[in-house]
Design a protein around this motif. Sequence first.
Motif, mmCIF file in Angstrom:
data_model
loop_
_atom_site.group_PDB
_atom_site.id
_atom_site.type_symbol
_atom_site.label_atom_id
_atom_site.label_comp_id
_atom_site.label_asym_id
_atom_site.label_seq_id
_atom_site.Cartn_x
_atom_site.Cartn_y
_atom_site.Cartn_z
ATOM 1 N N PHE A 131 0.817 -1.221 -0.113
ATOM 2 C CA PHE A 131 -0.214 -0.067 -0.098
ATOM 3 C C PHE A 131 0.891 1.267 -0.067
ATOM 4 C CE2 PHE A 131 -1.647 3.474 2.238
ATOM 5 C CZ PHE A 131 -2.733 3.845 1.882
ATOM 6 N N ALA A 132 0.403 2.108 -0.906
ATOM 7 C CA ALA A 132 1.175 3.569 -0.785
ATOM 8 C C ALA A 132 0.048 4.663 -0.718
ATOM 9 C CB ALA A 132 2.197 3.774 -1.780
ATOM 10 N N GLY A 133 -0.104 5.498 0.000
ATOM 11 C CA GLY A 133 -0.947 6.533 0.036
ATOM 12 C C GLY A 133 -0.582 7.795 0.647
ATOM 13 N N GLY A 134 -1.356 8.790 0.113
ATOM 14 C CA GLY A 134 -0.717 10.271 0.535
ATOM 15 C C GLY A 134 0.685 10.838 -0.362
ATOM 16 N N PHE A 135 1.348 11.459 0.241
ATOM 17 C CA PHE A 135 2.342 12.338 -0.375
ATOM 18 C C PHE A 135 3.691 12.050 0.095
ATOM 19 C CE2 PHE A 135 -1.885 14.422 -0.893
ATOM 20 C CZ PHE A 135 -2.085 14.415 -2.104
ATOM 21 N N ARG A 136 4.773 11.946 -0.901
ATOM 22 C CA ARG A 136 6.079 12.027 -0.445
ATOM 23 C C ARG A 136 6.669 13.450 -0.303
ATOM 24 N NH1 ARG A 136 6.623 10.511 -5.800
ATOM 25 N NH2 ARG A 136 7.990 11.587 -6.993
ATOM 26 N N ARG A 137 6.032 14.280 -1.111
ATOM 27 C CA ARG A 137 6.316 15.866 -0.984
ATOM 28 C C ARG A 137 5.143 16.626 -1.114
ATOM 29 N NH1 ARG A 137 9.866 18.194 -5.590
ATOM 30 N NH2 ARG A 137 11.048 16.201 -5.078
ATOM 31 N N LEU A 138 4.912 17.365 -0.273
ATOM 32 C CA LEU A 138 3.851 18.740 -0.169
ATOM 33 C C LEU A 138 4.112 19.706 -1.050
ATOM 34 C CD1 LEU A 138 2.827 17.899 3.413
ATOM 35 C CD2 LEU A 138 1.705 17.064 1.326
ATOM 36 N N GLY A 139 3.369 20.701 -1.122
ATOM 37 C CA GLY A 139 3.769 21.811 -1.732
ATOM 38 C C GLY A 139 2.548 22.292 -2.835
ATOM 39 N N ARG A 140 3.086 22.925 -3.553
ATOM 40 C CA ARG A 140 2.221 23.553 -4.583
ATOM 41 C C ARG A 140 1.381 22.440 -5.520
ATOM 42 N NH1 ARG A 140 4.450 29.564 -6.791
ATOM 43 N NH2 ARG A 140 4.173 30.536 -4.699
ATOM 44 N N GLU A 141 2.549 21.630 -5.673
ATOM 45 C CA GLU A 141 2.231 20.450 -6.684
ATOM 46 C C GLU A 141 2.752 19.247 -6.092
ATOM 47 O OE1 GLU A 141 4.193 20.847 -10.443
ATOM 48 O OE2 GLU A 141 3.077 22.804 -10.966
#
Length: 430
Positions: free
Chosen positions: A41-51
């Motif tokens: 399973f992989a969910g969410g984000f590895r890097r946040l920000g504008r993109e």
Amino acid sequence: MNQNKRDAWDASFSALVGDGPLQVPGLGVIAYKGGREIYRFAGGFRRLGREPLPMTAASRFRLASVSKMFTVFTLMQLVEAGKVCLDDDVSEYLGFPLRHPAYPGIPLTLRLLAAHLSGLRDGKVYSIPPSVSVRTFFTPGSPYWEGGAHFAPCGQAPGQYFTYCNLNYGLLGTIIEAVTGQRFDVYQKDHILRDLDCHGDYLPGNLEEAEFARLGTVYLKRSPDGRWDERGDWYGTIDDYHGVQPPRDTVRLQNPYAEDVCQSYPLEGYQPGTNATVFSPQGGLRLSLEEMGHTLEMLLHDGIYQGKQVLQPSSLREMFRPQWHYDGANGNTCGRTLFDYGLGEFYVDGTGPARPCRDKAVSLWGHTGQAFGLLSGLFLRPGTKDGFLYVMNGEGLAEDAEPRSAGRFSTNYIWEENVLDRLCRLIDAD
């Protein structure tokens, strides 16, 4: 696993991802049963920000103390090659005599370093500039002497008293350099990591361009001025490069207890065998979930990965054998979490205070990682070919200072407890 069960597990893990204080920005897990992968399973984000960039199995992170496994893997390959012995005096390799001043007759050995029985302590700073020798930790009057804080108090003799100490692994990395004549990061990449088909690195600037693009950031809901706000923004704490790769052969010190001592330095002129603490052998390896899976597969198959004998079964037995067991007075259990430690691995009793599963007795061997807001783990279930791994890249509450960070049925943090409980039930299911 049929699709209905997979969907149910996906929903269960997805509930742990989000912006709430008990959720995490990104989460990845992989589970093995009977020696083969059964779920990921992989969910969410590895890097946040504008993109924002999504979390995937290819996302890589600074694994924190799971890195200790890889330092010991490297050490055990050298033991197998006859280049070192676990019971050698470390002074032979460091180039200076290292003894606890209160116990000068007790040699400090590679085994004692790897098992956290050396009588050494972290102090506030255990990663120091590349131009400085590790000898300065133990030299009165040096900037890193810290009033003798790197030695245990009297009554905690080497070989007899356990205290988890990251500096032990900085010294192991330095010894690996002294024996091989190569930088710690380079040697490990050319051996253990290559054997496991891992493209990770200790230096983000030395990752291949495509691998750097997959590097994730670790977050806290703590602003740069130290204020926590669970309803506020996530702030990057490590590897927050905004897509801009740092220069090659540049290292940034990693001192979680002294975040003001985390400057960057070029490695030009660095002499291997003097100070591998710059690479953070205790916690600085950047690996992907997929590559962690390669590692677990090797451990579950008696040291073999893709037909190659990476480590001998005898080495694994030594790593997963208690070198220390808590008897009620012979060590610091890190908040009733560590009771048996091997070599870069520890045992989790399925019925003990740090039990990973609420209603099942699932015991484990492996290691966790915890630093800068990241939580990771790689574990196998002894006597089986079952195991799992996980990575979470953020915390919305202050560990320990905030009561909600505590687990509900164990001594683990709530984020770990939630993931461990699910993974243990998953591998224990029919």
